[in-house]
Design a protein around this motif. Structure first.
Motif, PDB file in Angstrom:
ATOM      1  N   GLY A   1      47.344  46.809 -13.247  1.00  0.00           N
ATOM      2  CA  GLY A   1      48.618  46.362 -12.697  1.00  0.00           C
ATOM      3  C   GLY A   1      49.686  46.535 -13.759  1.00  0.00           C
ATOM      4  N   LEU A   2      50.876  45.993 -13.500  1.00  0.00           N
ATOM      5  CA  LEU A   2      52.009  46.153 -14.403  1.00  0.00           C
ATOM      6  C   LEU A   2      52.583  44.799 -14.784  1.00  0.00           C
ATOM      7  CD1 LEU A   2      54.355  47.879 -15.712  1.00  0.00           C
ATOM      8  CD2 LEU A   2      55.478  47.732 -13.478  1.00  0.00           C
ATOM      9  N   TYR A   3      52.765  44.576 -16.086  1.00  0.00           N
ATOM     10  CA  TYR A   3      53.502  43.424 -16.600  1.00  0.00           C
ATOM     11  C   TYR A   3      54.837  43.956 -17.116  1.00  0.00           C
ATOM     12  CZ  TYR A   3      49.816  39.949 -16.313  1.00  0.00           C
ATOM     13  OH  TYR A   3      48.893  39.061 -15.850  1.00  0.00           O
ATOM     14  N   LEU A   4      55.922  43.477 -16.526  1.00  0.00           N
ATOM     15  CA  LEU A   4      57.255  43.952 -16.870  1.00  0.00           C
ATOM     16  C   LEU A   4      58.077  42.813 -17.458  1.00  0.00           C
ATOM     17  CD1 LEU A   4      59.397  46.288 -16.631  1.00  0.00           C
ATOM     18  CD2 LEU A   4      59.982  45.302 -14.424  1.00  0.00           C
ATOM     19  N   GLU A   5      58.419  42.926 -18.727  1.00  0.00           N
ATOM     20  CA  GLU A   5      59.320  41.955 -19.358  1.00  0.00           C
ATOM     21  C   GLU A   5      60.727  42.494 -19.158  1.00  0.00           C
ATOM     22  OE1 GLU A   5      60.941  38.795 -20.880  1.00  0.00           O
ATOM     23  OE2 GLU A   5      58.760  38.927 -20.628  1.00  0.00           O
ATOM     24  N   PHE A   6      61.547  41.732 -18.442  1.00  0.00           N
ATOM     25  CA  PHE A   6      62.887  42.168 -18.074  1.00  0.00           C
ATOM     26  C   PHE A   6      63.928  41.485 -18.951  1.00  0.00           C
ATOM     27  CE2 PHE A   6      66.801  41.937 -15.625  1.00  0.00           C
ATOM     28  CZ  PHE A   6      66.946  43.244 -15.204  1.00  0.00           C
TER      29      PHE A   6
ATOM     30  N   PRO B   1      47.192  55.580  -7.003  1.00  0.00           N
ATOM     31  CA  PRO B   1      46.552  54.261  -6.861  1.00  0.00           C
ATOM     32  C   PRO B   1      45.140  54.273  -7.424  1.00  0.00           C
ATOM     33  CG  PRO B   1      47.605  54.915  -4.812  1.00  0.00           C
ATOM     34  CD  PRO B   1      47.630  56.115  -5.720  1.00  0.00           C
ATOM     35  N   THR B   2      44.750  53.154  -8.012  1.00  0.00           N
ATOM     36  CA  THR B   2      43.413  52.974  -8.570  1.00  0.00           C
ATOM     37  C   THR B   2      42.717  51.926  -7.719  1.00  0.00           C
ATOM     38  OG1 THR B   2      44.311  53.369 -10.770  1.00  0.00           O
ATOM     39  CG2 THR B   2      42.114  52.407 -10.655  1.00  0.00           C
ATOM     40  N   TYR B   3      41.791  52.352  -6.884  1.00  0.00           N
ATOM     41  CA  TYR B   3      41.108  51.412  -5.996  1.00  0.00           C
ATOM     42  C   TYR B   3      39.623  51.388  -6.286  1.00  0.00           C
ATOM     43  CZ  TYR B   3      45.369  51.405  -3.258  1.00  0.00           C
ATOM     44  OH  TYR B   3      46.667  51.269  -2.849  1.00  0.00           O
ATOM     45  N   ARG B   4      39.006  50.268  -6.033  1.00  0.00           N
ATOM     46  CA  ARG B   4      37.554  50.120  -6.111  1.00  0.00           C
ATOM     47  C   ARG B   4      37.061  49.694  -4.742  1.00  0.00           C
ATOM     48  NH1 ARG B   4      36.446  46.659 -11.583  1.00  0.00           N
ATOM     49  NH2 ARG B   4      37.251  48.200 -13.019  1.00  0.00           N
ATOM     50  N   HIS B   5      35.837  50.027  -4.468  1.00  0.00           N
ATOM     51  CA  HIS B   5      35.230  49.573  -3.221  1.00  0.00           C
ATOM     52  C   HIS B   5      34.722  48.153  -3.415  1.00  0.00           C
ATOM     53  CE1 HIS B   5      35.568  53.492  -1.469  1.00  0.00           C
ATOM     54  NE2 HIS B   5      35.027  54.028  -2.559  1.00  0.00           N
ATOM     55  N   HIS B   6      34.834  47.354  -2.369  1.00  0.00           N
ATOM     56  CA  HIS B   6      34.428  45.951  -2.458  1.00  0.00           C
ATOM     57  C   HIS B   6      32.972  45.778  -2.880  1.00  0.00           C
ATOM     58  CE1 HIS B   6      38.137  44.271  -1.021  1.00  0.00           C
ATOM     59  NE2 HIS B   6      38.156  45.151  -0.041  1.00  0.00           N
ATOM     60  N   ASP B   7      32.093  46.675  -2.470  1.00  0.00           N
ATOM     61  CA  ASP B   7      30.675  46.514  -2.781  1.00  0.00           C
ATOM     62  C   ASP B   7      30.357  46.783  -4.255  1.00  0.00           C
ATOM     63  OD1 ASP B   7      31.211  49.198  -2.614  1.00  0.00           O
ATOM     64  OD2 ASP B   7      29.495  49.685  -1.353  1.00  0.00           O
ATOM     65  N   GLU B   8      31.321  47.289  -5.031  1.00  0.00           N
ATOM     66  CA  GLU B   8      31.106  47.534  -6.459  1.00  0.00           C
ATOM     67  C   GLU B   8      31.357  46.281  -7.295  1.00  0.00           C
ATOM     68  OE1 GLU B   8      33.484  50.761  -7.831  1.00  0.00           O
ATOM     69  OE2 GLU B   8      32.806  52.099  -6.265  1.00  0.00           O
TER      70      GLU B   8
ATOM     71  N   VAL C   1      53.288  43.228 -11.233  1.00  0.00           N
ATOM     72  CA  VAL C   1      52.968  44.051 -10.055  1.00  0.00           C
ATOM     73  C   VAL C   1      51.455  44.088  -9.961  1.00  0.00           C
ATOM     74  CG1 VAL C   1      53.142  46.315  -8.961  1.00  0.00           C
ATOM     75  CG2 VAL C   1      55.047  45.450 -10.345  1.00  0.00           C
ATOM     76  N   MET C   2      50.912  43.480  -8.902  1.00  0.00           N
ATOM     77  CA  MET C   2      49.454  43.454  -8.750  1.00  0.00           C
ATOM     78  C   MET C   2      48.994  44.637  -7.898  1.00  0.00           C
ATOM     79  SD  MET C   2      48.633  40.313  -6.240  1.00  0.00           S
ATOM     80  CE  MET C   2      48.942  40.506  -4.497  1.00  0.00           C
ATOM     81  N   ASP C   3      49.371  45.807  -8.354  1.00  0.00           N
ATOM     82  CA  ASP C   3      49.023  47.056  -7.688  1.00  0.00           C
ATOM     83  C   ASP C   3      48.453  47.973  -8.767  1.00  0.00           C
ATOM     84  OD1 ASP C   3      48.793  48.912  -5.698  1.00  0.00           O
ATOM     85  OD2 ASP C   3      50.918  49.405  -5.599  1.00  0.00           O
ATOM     86  N   ALA C   4      47.148  48.253  -8.685  1.00  0.00           N
ATOM     87  CA  ALA C   4      46.483  49.084  -9.697  1.00  0.00           C
ATOM     88  C   ALA C   4      46.866  50.541  -9.482  1.00  0.00           C
ATOM     89  CB  ALA C   4      44.973  48.897  -9.597  1.00  0.00           C
TER      90      ALA C   4
ATOM     91  N   ASP D   1      55.833  44.306  -1.957  1.00  0.00           N
ATOM     92  CA  ASP D   1      54.895  43.276  -1.492  1.00  0.00           C
ATOM     93  C   ASP D   1      53.913  42.842  -2.571  1.00  0.00           C
ATOM     94  OD1 ASP D   1      56.031  43.184   1.038  1.00  0.00           O
ATOM     95  OD2 ASP D   1      54.702  44.739   1.827  1.00  0.00           O
ATOM     96  N   ALA D   2      53.812  43.608  -3.662  1.00  0.00           N
ATOM     97  CA  ALA D   2      52.829  43.308  -4.701  1.00  0.00           C
ATOM     98  C   ALA D   2      53.465  42.789  -5.995  1.00  0.00           C
ATOM     99  CB  ALA D   2      52.015  44.569  -5.004  1.00  0.00           C
ATOM    100  N   ILE D   3      54.794  42.587  -5.988  1.00  0.00           N
ATOM    101  CA  ILE D   3      55.474  42.144  -7.209  1.00  0.00           C
ATOM    102  C   ILE D   3      55.864  40.677  -7.068  1.00  0.00           C
ATOM    103  CG2 ILE D   3      57.802  42.815  -6.470  1.00  0.00           C
ATOM    104  CD1 ILE D   3      58.309  43.779  -9.364  1.00  0.00           C
ATOM    105  N   TYR D   4      55.771  39.957  -8.181  1.00  0.00           N
ATOM    106  CA  TYR D   4      56.221  38.565  -8.168  1.00  0.00           C
ATOM    107  C   TYR D   4      56.773  38.180  -9.530  1.00  0.00           C
ATOM    108  CZ  TYR D   4      51.656  37.559 -10.302  1.00  0.00           C
ATOM    109  OH  TYR D   4      50.565  37.542 -11.134  1.00  0.00           O
ATOM    110  N   HIS D   5      57.602  37.151  -9.512  1.00  0.00           N
ATOM    111  CA  HIS D   5      58.241  36.637 -10.721  1.00  0.00           C
ATOM    112  C   HIS D   5      57.466  35.435 -11.234  1.00  0.00           C
ATOM    113  CE1 HIS D   5      61.227  35.051 -13.461  1.00  0.00           C
ATOM    114  NE2 HIS D   5      61.339  33.953 -12.754  1.00  0.00           N
ATOM    115  N   VAL D   6      57.289  35.374 -12.538  1.00  0.00           N
ATOM    116  CA  VAL D   6      56.634  34.231 -13.183  1.00  0.00           C
ATOM    117  C   VAL D   6      57.736  33.348 -13.761  1.00  0.00           C
ATOM    118  CG1 VAL D   6      55.021  33.507 -14.960  1.00  0.00           C
ATOM    119  CG2 VAL D   6      54.609  35.633 -13.714  1.00  0.00           C
TER     120      VAL D   6
END
Length: 169
Positions: free
Chosen positions: A96-101, A150-157, A87-90, A54-59
């Motif tokens: 996130g991840l940039y994957l050159e395929f 996973p690397t998450y931040r709280h919204h209030d930060e 991959v927009m998943d920290a 759900d967090a991956i997309y093709h450019v």
């Protein structure tokens, strides 16, 4: 009911012996599509790596385009060298991840300088940046990335930067 008349297609270029050239095969695109189907299957099976689906997309940066379409896309922000998959998943401290395929050998294309530069820039900016040659290597990279914490931040930060409010619906 109106009839739509298609414009005649330009004939393919001929080889030196006068026979038509075969249509080019998009080896990389076909393999990348298999990778995405595999990732969806992993999600449906409940596998850890499937969480990335759900967090991956093709450019869509590559491909044949007319000069006018290419110019319009550049004005809209398309940049040379941007990685194929994001991959927009920290995870693991990365943003996130940039994957050159690249397709599997013998169909592997060389890494362009612009792609190398983009991977270096992504890594400098705090992203995990990876070149994966072939389907199996890409699967290993995604599995390994999914295993990172996973690397998450709280919204209030996070400071607000403006824009139109989209959360209220």
């Amino acid at each position: 009911m109106s009839l739509r008349i298609q414009a005649a297609r330009r004939p393919r270029k001929l080889k030196a012996d006068g026979t038509p050239r075969a249509r080019p095969v998009d080896w990389e695109g076909n393999e990348q599509a298999v990778l995405m189907r595999w990732l969806l299957g992993e999600k449906m099976r409940g596998e850890l790596v499937g969480q990335l689906y759900d967090a991956i997309y093709h450019v869509p940066n590559g491909g044949q385009r007319s000069k006018s379409t290419g110019a319009a896309m550049k004005r809209q922000g398309v940049k040379s060298g941007v990685s194929d998959l994001v991959v927009m998943d920290a995870r693991g401290g990365w943003h996130g991840l940039y994957l050159e395929f690249k397709a599997s050998p013998p169909h592997t294309a060389a890494l362009a300088q612009s792609q190398h530069d983009w991977l270096a820039l992504a890594e400098e900016r705090g992203y995990c940046a990876v070149l994966a040659v072939g389907l199996e290597e890409a699967k290993r990279v995604l599995r390994r990335y999914a295993e990172l914490m996973p690397t998450y931040r709280h919204h209030d930060e996070r400071p607000a930067v403006g824009g139109t409010e989209w959360r209220r619906g």
